[in-house]
Design a protein around this motif. Structure first.
Motif, PDB file in Angstrom:
ATOM      1  N   PHE A  78      30.764  40.574  42.730  1.00  0.00           N
ATOM      2  CA  PHE A  78      31.107  41.969  42.438  1.00  0.00           C
ATOM      3  C   PHE A  78      32.620  42.167  42.493  1.00  0.00           C
ATOM      4  CE2 PHE A  78      26.626  42.851  43.238  1.00  0.00           C
ATOM      5  CZ  PHE A  78      26.374  43.825  42.275  1.00  0.00           C
ATOM      6  N   MET A  79      33.323  41.261  43.148  1.00  0.00           N
ATOM      7  CA  MET A  79      34.779  41.298  43.154  1.00  0.00           C
ATOM      8  C   MET A  79      35.326  41.275  41.734  1.00  0.00           C
ATOM      9  SD  MET A  79      37.358  38.404  44.650  1.00  0.00           S
ATOM     10  CE  MET A  79      36.410  38.209  46.135  1.00  0.00           C
ATOM     11  N   VAL A  83      37.923  44.331  40.153  1.00  0.00           N
ATOM     12  CA  VAL A  83      39.294  44.229  39.630  1.00  0.00           C
ATOM     13  C   VAL A  83      39.401  44.772  38.211  1.00  0.00           C
ATOM     14  CG1 VAL A  83      39.827  42.257  41.107  1.00  0.00           C
ATOM     15  CG2 VAL A  83      39.000  41.854  38.790  1.00  0.00           C
ATOM     16  N   HIS A  84      38.262  44.951  37.539  1.00  0.00           N
ATOM     17  CA  HIS A  84      38.292  45.512  36.192  1.00  0.00           C
ATOM     18  C   HIS A  84      38.049  47.023  36.181  1.00  0.00           C
ATOM     19  CE1 HIS A  84      38.876  42.056  33.580  1.00  0.00           C
ATOM     20  NE2 HIS A  84      38.057  41.359  34.332  1.00  0.00           N
ATOM     21  N   PHE A  85      37.801  47.622  37.330  1.00  0.00           N
ATOM     22  CA  PHE A  85      37.676  49.072  37.374  1.00  0.00           C
ATOM     23  C   PHE A  85      39.014  49.703  36.991  1.00  0.00           C
ATOM     24  CE2 PHE A  85      34.235  48.905  40.901  1.00  0.00           C
ATOM     25  CZ  PHE A  85      33.252  48.765  39.937  1.00  0.00           C
ATOM     26  N   ARG A  86      38.930  50.798  36.250  1.00  0.00           N
ATOM     27  CA  ARG A  86      40.147  51.551  35.973  1.00  0.00           C
ATOM     28  C   ARG A  86      40.628  52.241  37.243  1.00  0.00           C
ATOM     29  NH1 ARG A  86      36.949  52.290  31.347  1.00  0.00           N
ATOM     30  NH2 ARG A  86      35.930  54.090  32.303  1.00  0.00           N
ATOM     31  N   THR A  91      35.972  54.144  43.411  1.00  0.00           N
ATOM     32  CA  THR A  91      36.789  53.856  44.594  1.00  0.00           C
ATOM     33  C   THR A  91      35.930  53.652  45.834  1.00  0.00           C
ATOM     34  OG1 THR A  91      38.630  55.130  43.675  1.00  0.00           O
ATOM     35  CG2 THR A  91      38.672  54.691  46.040  1.00  0.00           C
ATOM     36  N   ALA A  92      34.925  54.481  46.004  1.00  0.00           N
ATOM     37  CA  ALA A  92      34.060  54.365  47.177  1.00  0.00           C
ATOM     38  C   ALA A  92      33.338  53.027  47.188  1.00  0.00           C
ATOM     39  CB  ALA A  92      33.048  55.516  47.204  1.00  0.00           C
ATOM     40  N   PHE A  93      32.917  52.574  46.021  1.00  0.00           N
ATOM     41  CA  PHE A  93      32.242  51.278  45.931  1.00  0.00           C
ATOM     42  C   PHE A  93      33.207  50.158  46.313  1.00  0.00           C
ATOM     43  CE2 PHE A  93      30.962  47.393  43.768  1.00  0.00           C
ATOM     44  CZ  PHE A  93      29.606  47.337  44.049  1.00  0.00           C
ATOM     45  N   LYS A  94      34.430  50.233  45.846  1.00  0.00           N
ATOM     46  CA  LYS A  94      35.425  49.201  46.157  1.00  0.00           C
ATOM     47  C   LYS A  94      35.670  49.130  47.652  1.00  0.00           C
ATOM     48  CE  LYS A  94      40.204  47.832  45.187  1.00  0.00           C
ATOM     49  NZ  LYS A  94      41.434  48.127  44.391  1.00  0.00           N
ATOM     50  N   VAL A  95      35.822  50.285  48.290  1.00  0.00           N
ATOM     51  CA  VAL A  95      36.061  50.312  49.735  1.00  0.00           C
ATOM     52  C   VAL A  95      34.850  49.758  50.485  1.00  0.00           C
ATOM     53  CG1 VAL A  95      36.438  51.809  51.725  1.00  0.00           C
ATOM     54  CG2 VAL A  95      37.699  52.223  49.598  1.00  0.00           C
ATOM     55  N   MET A 107      36.830  37.182  51.848  1.00  0.00           N
ATOM     56  CA  MET A 107      37.267  37.169  50.455  1.00  0.00           C
ATOM     57  C   MET A 107      37.497  38.592  49.961  1.00  0.00           C
ATOM     58  SD  MET A 107      33.760  36.068  48.483  1.00  0.00           S
ATOM     59  CE  MET A 107      33.924  34.366  48.978  1.00  0.00           C
ATOM     60  N   PRO A 108      38.465  39.311  50.560  1.00  0.00           N
ATOM     61  CA  PRO A 108      38.757  40.681  50.116  1.00  0.00           C
ATOM     62  C   PRO A 108      39.219  40.707  48.665  1.00  0.00           C
ATOM     63  CG  PRO A 108      40.507  39.843  51.525  1.00  0.00           C
ATOM     64  CD  PRO A 108      39.381  38.852  51.603  1.00  0.00           C
TER      65      PRO A 108
END
Length: 391
Positions: A78-79, A83-86, A91-95, A107-108
């Motif tokens: 999912f990483m 990195v392809h999110f605009r 944002t909440a998913f990334k955090v 592996m942040p």
């Protein structure tokens, strides 16, 4: 302009036509992302607990090892989507991904932000591309060396945070060295990451410290754990450490092997046009158990992803079907599509064997350009002249 030239310019290119076909498939579905991630994470962690507690080499342990490795491999990928999110998107998913998976698994996502350079026409296929090696024009020993790295990846990743993080804060030059040379997740182990001026260094530092504490706590627990049997203290730390290592080898190794069928890797170090990048990339169309295992989160459509990086993973299959159905004449895209994982990897080995039959091999030219690139940076005072390794 002549009538024929005007007519020619008015005819859309295959890529333009394909873009119109998939225009409605560019928006990520948060429900799919969250459900897939949380389900995979739950399965992965639950299986890991069973694996760590089961008797050594018991059927229960072996099954749990396989399930945990595959699930955590899926979670880690999912990483690539993150990195392809605009900017400002999901944002909440990334955090949540970084807190629940990235930091615990060491592996942040900031380690992979350089991935966007892999899509840059100025970087792709050159020595400046951290995700590229000339495997399609390489000697067999180079390929075997690449696969042997699987055994080192867990060690290098752990040392990156357990040792590299505290050392990096001792001096600005050490900090720069760790961020540039030991931070990117790459297959080109001589790659030097370019740190943008507006990089969120404070956020990176906070994440790194969290990863250091995670690694330190893991080792502290392992070496402090013991079991009293018949009045004697029996240390179990090495046993647990070996289990964690084998689990990491499986999860990281799956991605390392999967990468063999991402591209044809025929570049000799020069820049490649967009059409050449398509010719050098691979789709794996089949849905065999092996393909499902090695290509989670849409990565079996890697050529399509290079054409349209904004397509979220859950829409790639639909986009591929549309293009294959509506554009049967687009031979370059069809040539990039293989029926199975084995077909793609076999073609890679055939290409490498054929290229090495005619000296000098393309591998030498690629690494010659790598040496020139490193020497150029050394002359600018930005890079040591010797080749280095990254974790």
């Amino acid at each position: 302009m002549s009538d024929s030239a005007a007519t020619s310019s008015a005819v859309p290119s295959p890529i333009q036509r394909a873009r119109r076909l998939i225009a409605d498939l560019l928006t990520p579905n948060p429900v799919i992302f969250w459900a897939d991630f949380l389900a995979s994470l739950t399965v992965g962690y639950a299986a890991a607990v069973v694996y760590l507690k089961a008797a050594f080499l018991s059927p229960e342990q072996i099954v749990a090892w396989l399930v945990a490795g595959v699930a955590l491999f899926r979670v880690s990928l999912f990483m690539h989507e993150i990195v392809h999110f605009r900017k400002g998107e999901m944002t909440a998913f990334k955090v949540a991904w970084n807190v629940l998976a990235g930091i615990p698994l060491l592996m942040p996502s900031f380690l992979y932000e350089h991935h966007l350079n892999h899509h840059n026409a100025h970087h792709y296929g050159t020595p400046r591309d951290g995700e590229y090696l000339p495997l399609g024009v390489a000697r067999l020993r180079t390929m075997l060396g690449y696969l042997a790295e699987i055994l080192l990846l867990p060690v290098l990743t752990t040392l990156r945070f357990l040792v590299g993080t505290p050392i990096s804060f001792l001096h600005p030059r050490l900090r720069r060295l760790v961020l540039e040379r030991f931070s990117p997740l790459v297959i080109n182990l001589w790659h030097r990451r370019e740190i943008p001026g507006d990089a969120p260094r404070a956020t990176w530092a906070a994440i790194e410290i969290a990863c250091f504490l995670r690694a330190a706590a893991m080792f502290s627990f392992l070496f402090a754990s013991s079991l009293v049997i018949g009045g004697e203290v029996v240390e179990l730390s090495w046993h647990r450490l070996a289990k964690l290592y084998l689990l990491a080898v499986l999860a990281l190794g799956l991605n390392h092997v999967r990468t063999l069928a991402a591209h044809r890797y025929k570049s000799e170090g020069e820049r490649m046009s967009f059409a050449e990048q398509l010719d050098d990339s691979i789709n794996v169309e089949g849905r065999t158990p092996l393909v499902v295992l090695f290509f989670p989160v849409g990565l079996r459509f890697h050529a399509l992803h290079h054409l349209f990086p904004s397509i979220p993973y859950h829409n790639l299959a639909a986009a591929h079907r549309r293009i294959m159905k509506e554009m049967p004449e687009w031979q370059a895209y069809r040539d990039a599509t293989y029926p199975t994982f084995f077909a793609a990897v076999a073609d890679l080995f055939r290409s490498a064997r054929a290229s090495c039959a005619v000296p000098p091999p393309g591998e030498d030219r690629w690494f010659q350009r790598l040496g020139e690139e490193l020497a150029s940076r050394a002359d600018r005072g930005n890079e040591p002249r010797t080749l280095g390794r990254t974790a």
